[in-house]
Design a protein around this motif. Structure first.
Motif, PDB file in Angstrom:
ATOM      1  N   ILE A  24      37.021   4.310 111.764  1.00  0.00           N
ATOM      2  CA  ILE A  24      37.282   5.610 112.383  1.00  0.00           C
ATOM      3  C   ILE A  24      36.144   5.897 113.349  1.00  0.00           C
ATOM      4  CG2 ILE A  24      37.607   8.082 111.990  1.00  0.00           C
ATOM      5  CD1 ILE A  24      38.547   7.346 109.140  1.00  0.00           C
ATOM      6  N   ILE A  25      36.481   6.090 114.611  1.00  0.00           N
ATOM      7  CA  ILE A  25      35.456   6.340 115.633  1.00  0.00           C
ATOM      8  C   ILE A  25      34.822   7.709 115.420  1.00  0.00           C
ATOM      9  CG2 ILE A  25      35.053   6.649 118.102  1.00  0.00           C
ATOM     10  CD1 ILE A  25      37.362   4.683 118.565  1.00  0.00           C
ATOM     11  N   GLY A  26      35.637   8.690 115.033  1.00  0.00           N
ATOM     12  CA  GLY A  26      35.119  10.035 114.828  1.00  0.00           C
ATOM     13  C   GLY A  26      36.243  11.042 114.723  1.00  0.00           C
ATOM     14  N   VAL A  27      35.861  12.307 114.636  1.00  0.00           N
ATOM     15  CA  VAL A  27      36.808  13.404 114.466  1.00  0.00           C
ATOM     16  C   VAL A  27      36.783  14.291 115.710  1.00  0.00           C
ATOM     17  CG1 VAL A  27      37.369  15.451 113.086  1.00  0.00           C
ATOM     18  CG2 VAL A  27      36.527  13.387 111.963  1.00  0.00           C
ATOM     19  N   ILE A  28      37.964  14.638 116.194  1.00  0.00           N
ATOM     20  CA  ILE A  28      38.116  15.557 117.319  1.00  0.00           C
ATOM     21  C   ILE A  28      38.937  16.739 116.824  1.00  0.00           C
ATOM     22  CG2 ILE A  28      39.106  15.903 119.617  1.00  0.00           C
ATOM     23  CD1 ILE A  28      38.829  12.824 119.989  1.00  0.00           C
ATOM     24  N   LYS A  48      37.505  28.335 112.892  1.00  0.00           N
ATOM     25  CA  LYS A  48      36.651  27.491 113.734  1.00  0.00           C
ATOM     26  C   LYS A  48      35.929  26.434 112.891  1.00  0.00           C
ATOM     27  CE  LYS A  48      33.041  27.958 117.235  1.00  0.00           C
ATOM     28  NZ  LYS A  48      33.448  26.753 117.912  1.00  0.00           N
ATOM     29  N   ASP A  49      35.650  25.320 113.525  1.00  0.00           N
ATOM     30  CA  ASP A  49      34.830  24.243 112.963  1.00  0.00           C
ATOM     31  C   ASP A  49      35.490  23.416 111.872  1.00  0.00           C
ATOM     32  OD1 ASP A  49      32.717  24.687 114.702  1.00  0.00           O
ATOM     33  OD2 ASP A  49      31.804  26.183 113.369  1.00  0.00           O
ATOM     34  N   GLY A  50      36.807  23.432 111.785  1.00  0.00           N
ATOM     35  CA  GLY A  50      37.492  22.606 110.787  1.00  0.00           C
ATOM     36  C   GLY A  50      37.213  21.125 110.987  1.00  0.00           C
ATOM     37  N   GLY A  51      37.212  20.685 112.238  1.00  0.00           N
ATOM     38  CA  GLY A  51      36.927  19.280 112.542  1.00  0.00           C
ATOM     39  C   GLY A  51      35.505  18.910 112.192  1.00  0.00           C
ATOM     40  N   ILE A  53      33.626  20.316 109.937  1.00  0.00           N
ATOM     41  CA  ILE A  53      33.506  20.311 108.474  1.00  0.00           C
ATOM     42  C   ILE A  53      34.066  19.010 107.885  1.00  0.00           C
ATOM     43  CG2 ILE A  53      34.342  21.429 106.362  1.00  0.00           C
ATOM     44  CD1 ILE A  53      34.175  24.110 108.029  1.00  0.00           C
ATOM     45  N   LEU A  54      35.239  18.584 108.389  1.00  0.00           N
ATOM     46  CA  LEU A  54      35.825  17.330 107.906  1.00  0.00           C
ATOM     47  C   LEU A  54      34.927  16.138 108.239  1.00  0.00           C
ATOM     48  CD1 LEU A  54      39.634  17.662 108.660  1.00  0.00           C
ATOM     49  CD2 LEU A  54      38.581  17.236 106.447  1.00  0.00           C
ATOM     50  N   ALA A  55      34.385  16.133 109.449  1.00  0.00           N
ATOM     51  CA  ALA A  55      33.513  15.028 109.848  1.00  0.00           C
ATOM     52  C   ALA A  55      32.302  14.946 108.918  1.00  0.00           C
ATOM     53  CB  ALA A  55      33.075  15.214 111.301  1.00  0.00           C
ATOM     54  N   LYS A  56      31.715  16.086 108.632  1.00  0.00           N
ATOM     55  CA  LYS A  56      30.542  16.105 107.745  1.00  0.00           C
ATOM     56  C   LYS A  56      30.924  15.653 106.335  1.00  0.00           C
ATOM     57  CE  LYS A  56      26.737  19.000 106.238  1.00  0.00           C
ATOM     58  NZ  LYS A  56      26.050  20.272 106.364  1.00  0.00           N
ATOM     59  N   LYS A  57      32.046  16.147 105.834  1.00  0.00           N
ATOM     60  CA  LYS A  57      32.487  15.808 104.476  1.00  0.00           C
ATOM     61  C   LYS A  57      32.687  14.299 104.312  1.00  0.00           C
ATOM     62  CE  LYS A  57      36.160  16.661 101.126  1.00  0.00           C
ATOM     63  NZ  LYS A  57      37.352  17.449 100.808  1.00  0.00           N
ATOM     64  N   TYR A  58      33.224  13.646 105.350  1.00  0.00           N
ATOM     65  CA  TYR A  58      33.524  12.217 105.254  1.00  0.00           C
ATOM     66  C   TYR A  58      32.490  11.344 105.976  1.00  0.00           C
ATOM     67  CZ  TYR A  58      37.846  13.527 103.043  1.00  0.00           C
ATOM     68  OH  TYR A  58      38.769  14.036 102.165  1.00  0.00           O
ATOM     69  N   ASP A  59      31.367  11.954 106.346  1.00  0.00           N
ATOM     70  CA  ASP A  59      30.275  11.231 106.990  1.00  0.00           C
ATOM     71  C   ASP A  59      30.759  10.475 108.237  1.00  0.00           C
ATOM     72  OD1 ASP A  59      27.593  10.563 107.263  1.00  0.00           O
ATOM     73  OD2 ASP A  59      27.859   8.675 106.170  1.00  0.00           O
ATOM     74  N   LEU A  60      31.469  11.204 109.103  1.00  0.00           N
ATOM     75  CA  LEU A  60      31.981  10.651 110.353  1.00  0.00           C
ATOM     76  C   LEU A  60      31.374  11.415 111.529  1.00  0.00           C
ATOM     77  CD1 LEU A  60      35.749  10.485 109.339  1.00  0.00           C
ATOM     78  CD2 LEU A  60      34.223   8.528 109.665  1.00  0.00           C
ATOM     79  N   PHE A  62      31.277  13.764 114.605  1.00  0.00           N
ATOM     80  CA  PHE A  62      32.116  14.799 115.191  1.00  0.00           C
ATOM     81  C   PHE A  62      32.027  14.619 116.696  1.00  0.00           C
ATOM     82  CE2 PHE A  62      32.744  19.059 117.009  1.00  0.00           C
ATOM     83  CZ  PHE A  62      34.041  19.261 116.584  1.00  0.00           C
ATOM     84  N   LEU A  63      33.147  14.300 117.334  1.00  0.00           N
ATOM     85  CA  LEU A  63      33.141  13.967 118.761  1.00  0.00           C
ATOM     86  C   LEU A  63      33.297  15.184 119.666  1.00  0.00           C
ATOM     87  CD1 LEU A  63      35.302  10.736 118.578  1.00  0.00           C
ATOM     88  CD2 LEU A  63      32.814  10.930 118.607  1.00  0.00           C
ATOM     89  N   GLY A  64      33.854  16.265 119.140  1.00  0.00           N
ATOM     90  CA  GLY A  64      34.000  17.466 119.955  1.00  0.00           C
ATOM     91  C   GLY A  64      35.287  18.199 119.657  1.00  0.00           C
TER      92      GLY A  64
END
Length: 120
Positions: A24-28, A48-51, A53-60, A62-64
């Motif tokens: 997974i490249i990242g979360v958008i 706001k910030d759902g993406g 939060i998910l990126a942080k939770k799964y250690d990915l 966050f691309l923007g």
């Protein structure tokens, strides 16, 4: 709420990719707000910030985030031949360019100054 359901759906997709070893490249975060076509101000319509939060939770990474932009939608509706050339002038192109830059860095690619094809 729809945001909670969307976040749960994305979390399932992330877990699936991790389970089957798909990188997974990242979360958008899509539809992160609404950009006014008159003043370009972005208003948050949803949580706001759902993406992020998910990126942080799964250690990915966050691309923007990309807001809803009626100017971009109108550009697509007009079926312009020089879509990229006209898109670059829109406010919506700024977050998209930042996201593409993050993705290219993650893939070890370099973006040419004119925004054309990435190179290794």
């Amino acid at each position: 709420t729809p945001q909670v359901v969307a976040a749960q759906d994305v979390a399932r997709q992330i877990r699936f990719c991790q389970d089957v070893s798909i990188n997974i490249i990242g979360v958008i975060e899509n539809m992160s707000g609404y950009r006014c076509p008159h003043c370009s101000e972005c208003t948050n319509l949803f949580a706001k910030d759902g993406g992020r939060i998910l990126a942080k939770k799964y250690d990915l990474p966050f691309l923007g985030d990309i807001p809803i932009d009626p100017m971009f939608a109108g550009l697509l509706d007009r079926e312009k031949k020089d879509l990229v050339g006209e898109y670059v002038g829109l406010e919506a192109s700024k977050p998209m360019k930042a996201i593409v830059t993050h993705m290219c860095k993650g893939l070890d690619l370099e973006i040419k100054a004119n925004g054309s094809e990435p190179t290794r």
